[in-house]
Design a protein around this motif. Structure first.
Motif, PDB file in Angstrom:
ATOM      1  N   PRO A 214     -62.203  16.442  -6.386  1.00  0.00           N
ATOM      2  CA  PRO A 214     -60.794  16.370  -6.804  1.00  0.00           C
ATOM      3  C   PRO A 214     -60.542  17.211  -8.054  1.00  0.00           C
ATOM      4  O   PRO A 214     -61.395  17.345  -8.933  1.00  0.00           O
ATOM      5  N   VAL A 215     -59.341  17.794  -8.111  1.00  0.00           N
ATOM      6  CA  VAL A 215     -58.892  18.532  -9.290  1.00  0.00           C
ATOM      7  C   VAL A 215     -57.512  18.004  -9.672  1.00  0.00           C
ATOM      8  O   VAL A 215     -56.867  17.278  -8.903  1.00  0.00           O
ATOM      9  N   ALA A 216     -57.050  18.380 -10.840  1.00  0.00           N
ATOM     10  CA  ALA A 216     -55.740  17.937 -11.297  1.00  0.00           C
ATOM     11  C   ALA A 216     -54.653  18.513 -10.399  1.00  0.00           C
ATOM     12  O   ALA A 216     -54.571  19.736 -10.199  1.00  0.00           O
ATOM     13  N   LEU A 223     -50.750  26.805  -9.994  1.00  0.00           N
ATOM     14  CA  LEU A 223     -51.312  28.003  -9.371  1.00  0.00           C
ATOM     15  C   LEU A 223     -50.526  28.387  -8.118  1.00  0.00           C
ATOM     16  O   LEU A 223     -50.238  29.569  -7.889  1.00  0.00           O
ATOM     17  N   LEU A 224     -50.180  27.398  -7.306  1.00  0.00           N
ATOM     18  CA  LEU A 224     -49.431  27.681  -6.079  1.00  0.00           C
ATOM     19  C   LEU A 224     -48.045  28.222  -6.405  1.00  0.00           C
ATOM     20  O   LEU A 224     -47.542  29.124  -5.728  1.00  0.00           O
ATOM     21  N   ALA A 225     -47.413  27.683  -7.442  1.00  0.00           N
ATOM     22  CA  ALA A 225     -46.110  28.188  -7.863  1.00  0.00           C
ATOM     23  C   ALA A 225     -46.222  29.633  -8.336  1.00  0.00           C
ATOM     24  O   ALA A 225     -45.352  30.472  -8.041  1.00  0.00           O
ATOM     25  N   ALA A 226     -47.289  29.956  -9.058  1.00  0.00           N
ATOM     26  CA  ALA A 226     -47.487  31.329  -9.523  1.00  0.00           C
ATOM     27  C   ALA A 226     -47.679  32.286  -8.354  1.00  0.00           C
ATOM     28  O   ALA A 226     -47.261  33.452  -8.417  1.00  0.00           O
ATOM     29  N   TYR A 227     -48.295  31.795  -7.281  1.00  0.00           N
ATOM     30  CA  TYR A 227     -48.498  32.646  -6.108  1.00  0.00           C
ATOM     31  C   TYR A 227     -47.195  32.844  -5.328  1.00  0.00           C
ATOM     32  O   TYR A 227     -46.992  33.896  -4.715  1.00  0.00           O
ATOM     33  N   LEU A 259     -54.657  17.146  -0.162  1.00  0.00           N
ATOM     34  CA  LEU A 259     -55.379  16.602  -1.300  1.00  0.00           C
ATOM     35  C   LEU A 259     -55.766  17.750  -2.246  1.00  0.00           C
ATOM     36  O   LEU A 259     -56.318  18.760  -1.801  1.00  0.00           O
ATOM     37  N   PRO A 260     -55.531  17.607  -3.533  1.00  0.00           N
ATOM     38  CA  PRO A 260     -55.908  18.668  -4.480  1.00  0.00           C
ATOM     39  C   PRO A 260     -57.408  18.683  -4.706  1.00  0.00           C
ATOM     40  O   PRO A 260     -57.972  17.739  -5.264  1.00  0.00           O
ATOM     41  N   ASP A 261     -58.080  19.714  -4.252  1.00  0.00           N
ATOM     42  CA  ASP A 261     -59.536  19.774  -4.376  1.00  0.00           C
ATOM     43  C   ASP A 261     -59.980  21.124  -4.923  1.00  0.00           C
ATOM     44  O   ASP A 261     -59.197  22.068  -5.045  1.00  0.00           O
ATOM     45  N   ALA A 262     -61.267  21.193  -5.241  1.00  0.00           N
ATOM     46  CA  ALA A 262     -61.814  22.370  -5.910  1.00  0.00           C
ATOM     47  C   ALA A 262     -61.719  23.624  -5.047  1.00  0.00           C
ATOM     48  O   ALA A 262     -61.452  24.724  -5.564  1.00  0.00           O
ATOM     49  N   GLU A 263     -61.925  23.493  -3.754  1.00  0.00           N
ATOM     50  CA  GLU A 263     -61.861  24.673  -2.902  1.00  0.00           C
ATOM     51  C   GLU A 263     -60.446  25.231  -2.848  1.00  0.00           C
ATOM     52  O   GLU A 263     -60.252  26.452  -2.886  1.00  0.00           O
ATOM     53  N   SER A 264     -59.449  24.359  -2.759  1.00  0.00           N
ATOM     54  CA  SER A 264     -58.062  24.835  -2.770  1.00  0.00           C
ATOM     55  C   SER A 264     -57.745  25.558  -4.065  1.00  0.00           C
ATOM     56  O   SER A 264     -57.087  26.610  -4.071  1.00  0.00           O
ATOM     57  N   GLU A 265     -58.201  25.015  -5.167  1.00  0.00           N
ATOM     58  CA  GLU A 265     -57.976  25.658  -6.456  1.00  0.00           C
ATOM     59  C   GLU A 265     -58.663  27.022  -6.505  1.00  0.00           C
ATOM     60  O   GLU A 265     -58.082  28.015  -6.972  1.00  0.00           O
ATOM     61  N   ALA A 266     -59.885  27.097  -6.004  1.00  0.00           N
ATOM     62  CA  ALA A 266     -60.615  28.364  -6.010  1.00  0.00           C
ATOM     63  C   ALA A 266     -59.926  29.405  -5.134  1.00  0.00           C
ATOM     64  O   ALA A 266     -59.846  30.583  -5.499  1.00  0.00           O
ATOM     65  N   ILE A 267     -59.419  28.971  -3.991  1.00  0.00           N
ATOM     66  CA  ILE A 267     -58.702  29.897  -3.105  1.00  0.00           C
ATOM     67  C   ILE A 267     -57.447  30.416  -3.795  1.00  0.00           C
ATOM     68  O   ILE A 267     -57.136  31.618  -3.751  1.00  0.00           O
ATOM     69  N   ALA A 268     -56.709  29.516  -4.450  1.00  0.00           N
ATOM     70  CA  ALA A 268     -55.486  29.925  -5.140  1.00  0.00           C
ATOM     71  C   ALA A 268     -55.785  30.931  -6.245  1.00  0.00           C
ATOM     72  O   ALA A 268     -55.077  31.934  -6.410  1.00  0.00           O
ATOM     73  N   ARG A 269     -56.847  30.689  -7.010  1.00  0.00           N
ATOM     74  CA  ARG A 269     -57.200  31.613  -8.093  1.00  0.00           C
ATOM     75  C   ARG A 269     -57.655  32.963  -7.525  1.00  0.00           C
ATOM     76  O   ARG A 269     -57.349  34.029  -8.096  1.00  0.00           O
ATOM     77  N   ALA A 270     -58.373  32.938  -6.428  1.00  0.00           N
ATOM     78  CA  ALA A 270     -58.803  34.193  -5.805  1.00  0.00           C
ATOM     79  C   ALA A 270     -57.598  34.997  -5.320  1.00  0.00           C
ATOM     80  O   ALA A 270     -57.533  36.218  -5.507  1.00  0.00           O
ATOM     81  N   LEU A 271     -56.628  34.323  -4.724  1.00  0.00           N
ATOM     82  CA  LEU A 271     -55.430  35.004  -4.245  1.00  0.00           C
ATOM     83  C   LEU A 271     -54.642  35.618  -5.397  1.00  0.00           C
ATOM     84  O   LEU A 271     -54.150  36.758  -5.298  1.00  0.00           O
ATOM     85  N   LEU A 272     -54.508  34.887  -6.482  1.00  0.00           N
ATOM     86  CA  LEU A 272     -53.777  35.403  -7.626  1.00  0.00           C
ATOM     87  C   LEU A 272     -54.470  36.614  -8.237  1.00  0.00           C
ATOM     88  O   LEU A 272     -53.819  37.536  -8.748  1.00  0.00           O
ATOM     89  N   ALA A 273     -55.803  36.626  -8.189  1.00  0.00           N
ATOM     90  CA  ALA A 273     -56.544  37.789  -8.693  1.00  0.00           C
ATOM     91  C   ALA A 273     -56.379  38.995  -7.774  1.00  0.00           C
ATOM     92  O   ALA A 273     -56.285  40.143  -8.248  1.00  0.00           O
ATOM     93  N   GLN A 274     -56.356  38.756  -6.484  1.00  0.00           N
ATOM     94  CA  GLN A 274     -56.216  39.859  -5.527  1.00  0.00           C
ATOM     95  C   GLN A 274     -54.804  40.383  -5.423  1.00  0.00           C
ATOM     96  O   GLN A 274     -54.579  41.575  -5.215  1.00  0.00           O
ATOM     97  N   TYR A 275     -53.838  39.485  -5.527  1.00  0.00           N
ATOM     98  CA  TYR A 275     -52.423  39.846  -5.343  1.00  0.00           C
ATOM     99  C   TYR A 275     -51.624  39.347  -6.554  1.00  0.00           C
ATOM    100  O   TYR A 275     -50.919  38.343  -6.472  1.00  0.00           O
ATOM    101  N   PRO A 276     -51.738  40.021  -7.688  1.00  0.00           N
ATOM    102  CA  PRO A 276     -51.076  39.546  -8.907  1.00  0.00           C
ATOM    103  C   PRO A 276     -49.571  39.414  -8.720  1.00  0.00           C
ATOM    104  O   PRO A 276     -48.953  40.273  -8.055  1.00  0.00           O
ATOM    105  N   PRO A 277     -48.953  38.382  -9.246  1.00  0.00           N
ATOM    106  CA  PRO A 277     -47.504  38.207  -9.139  1.00  0.00           C
ATOM    107  C   PRO A 277     -46.770  39.427  -9.701  1.00  0.00           C
ATOM    108  O   PRO A 277     -47.147  39.967 -10.744  1.00  0.00           O
ATOM    109  N   GLY A 278     -45.744  39.835  -8.981  1.00  0.00           N
ATOM    110  CA  GLY A 278     -44.934  40.967  -9.440  1.00  0.00           C
ATOM    111  C   GLY A 278     -45.451  42.302  -9.055  1.00  0.00           C
ATOM    112  O   GLY A 278     -44.792  43.327  -9.299  1.00  0.00           O
ATOM    113  N   ARG A 279     -46.634  42.371  -8.422  1.00  0.00           N
ATOM    114  CA  ARG A 279     -47.173  43.673  -8.028  1.00  0.00           C
ATOM    115  C   ARG A 279     -46.433  44.166  -6.795  1.00  0.00           C
ATOM    116  O   ARG A 279     -46.246  43.399  -5.860  1.00  0.00           O
TER     117      ARG A 279
END
Length: 279
Positions: A214-216, A223-227, A259-279
């Motif tokens: 579990p994650v917060a 993270l999802l909102a940023a994506y 459910l908020p879990d570590a894998e979902s968080e990791a996927i979200a962070r990976a997506l944000l790194a690959q596809y930065p907002p506003g690009r």
């Protein structure tokens, strides 16, 4: 003889009097349009590609999508007919026109995505209810092949960013769940259509944690909102879980319980790194 030649002589005289238009100028009816100074403050109206399923058969979907209250730009049958070796898809609305397919929706800083998107409907029953829960219907290979060709053309034509190729559930998670967990987002991304997280990046962000740890919830939602996902102030817990479930259905369809879990968080962070907002 002179009387017979008079119309021809007049036509030649008129033609001779017509001067060719200078470069940058075009005729439109009784007007001349000067186009030599185009404005730079302009962008493409089409910013998003939205994928739907029909939740019904093709004849029913075609009848519904050609009525007054709902529409989409394209409809692809489960088994597209072939003509001259090419699959046939139905175009119901010109791409330049606004179709009524997205409804109340949001992605990033945009709302009402009907104004800025192209919608593609896929013939698919959606799911059936069983004693073990929902059973989702897959998408036939011939249908996905036709979609890949069509979507690839649209993405190229309008230079749609990968993160802006979305499902109806992504932009309206409180109302919709299409195209569902059986939709092959990863295969489309491999064909240059849409986004997909790089497994190595996901592993790096996971940092050795168990995927289901579990994650917060608030941190994951940020993270999802940023994506791009529509996360709004005042959402109750059930609504927040709907957003997480829509994200998981798209990027981790093996488990989309919300459910908020570590894998979902990791996927979200990976997506944000690959596809930065506003690009």
């Amino acid at each position: 003889m002179i009387m017979r030649l008079l119309p021809l002589l007049l036509a030649l005289l008129v033609t001779a009097c017509q001067q060719p238009l200078p470069p940058g100028m075009a005729a439109r009816g009784n007007l001349l349009l000067e186009r030599s100074a185009p404005a730079r403050g302009v962008d493409q109206r089409i910013r998003f590609l939205v994928i739907h399923y029909t939740a019904g058969d093709f004849p029913t979907a075609l009848a519904t999508l050609t009525e007054e209250h709902v529409s989409a730009h394209y409809l692809i049958p489960a088994a597209p007919p072939q003509r001259g070796g090419k699959p046939v898809v139905w175009q119901l609305v010109p791409e330049q026109a606004r179709a009524w397919h997205a409804g109340a929706s949001g992605w990033g800083d945009r709302t009402n995505l009907n104004d800025t998107s192209i919608g593609i409907e896929l013939e698919n029953p959606g799911f059936r209810r069983t004693l073990l829960g929902r059973r989702w219907y897959p998408f036939p290979p011939a249908q996905i092949a036709a979609l890949t060709e069509l979507a690839g053309q649209i993405v190229q034509r309008y230079q749609i960013a990968p993160q802006n190729v979305v499902g109806h559930a992504d932009i309206a998670p409180q109302r919709k769940q299409d195209p569902g967990p059986c939709f092959p987002w990863r295969a489309l991304a491999a064909a240059g259509i849409g986004a997909w997280p790089d497994p190595a990046r996901v592993s790096t962000w996971l940092q050795g944690r168990p995927p289901g740890e579990p994650v917060a919830q608030a941190r994951l939602l940020a993270l999802l909102a940023a994506y791009g996902y529509p996360v709004r102030e005042g959402m109750d817990d059930a609504a927040q879980r709907q957003v997480i479930a829509a994200f998981q259905m798209h990027f981790r369809p093996a488990d989309y319980r919300g459910l908020p879990d570590a894998e979902s968080e990791a996927i979200a962070r990976a997506l944000l790194a690959q596809y930065p907002p506003g690009r």
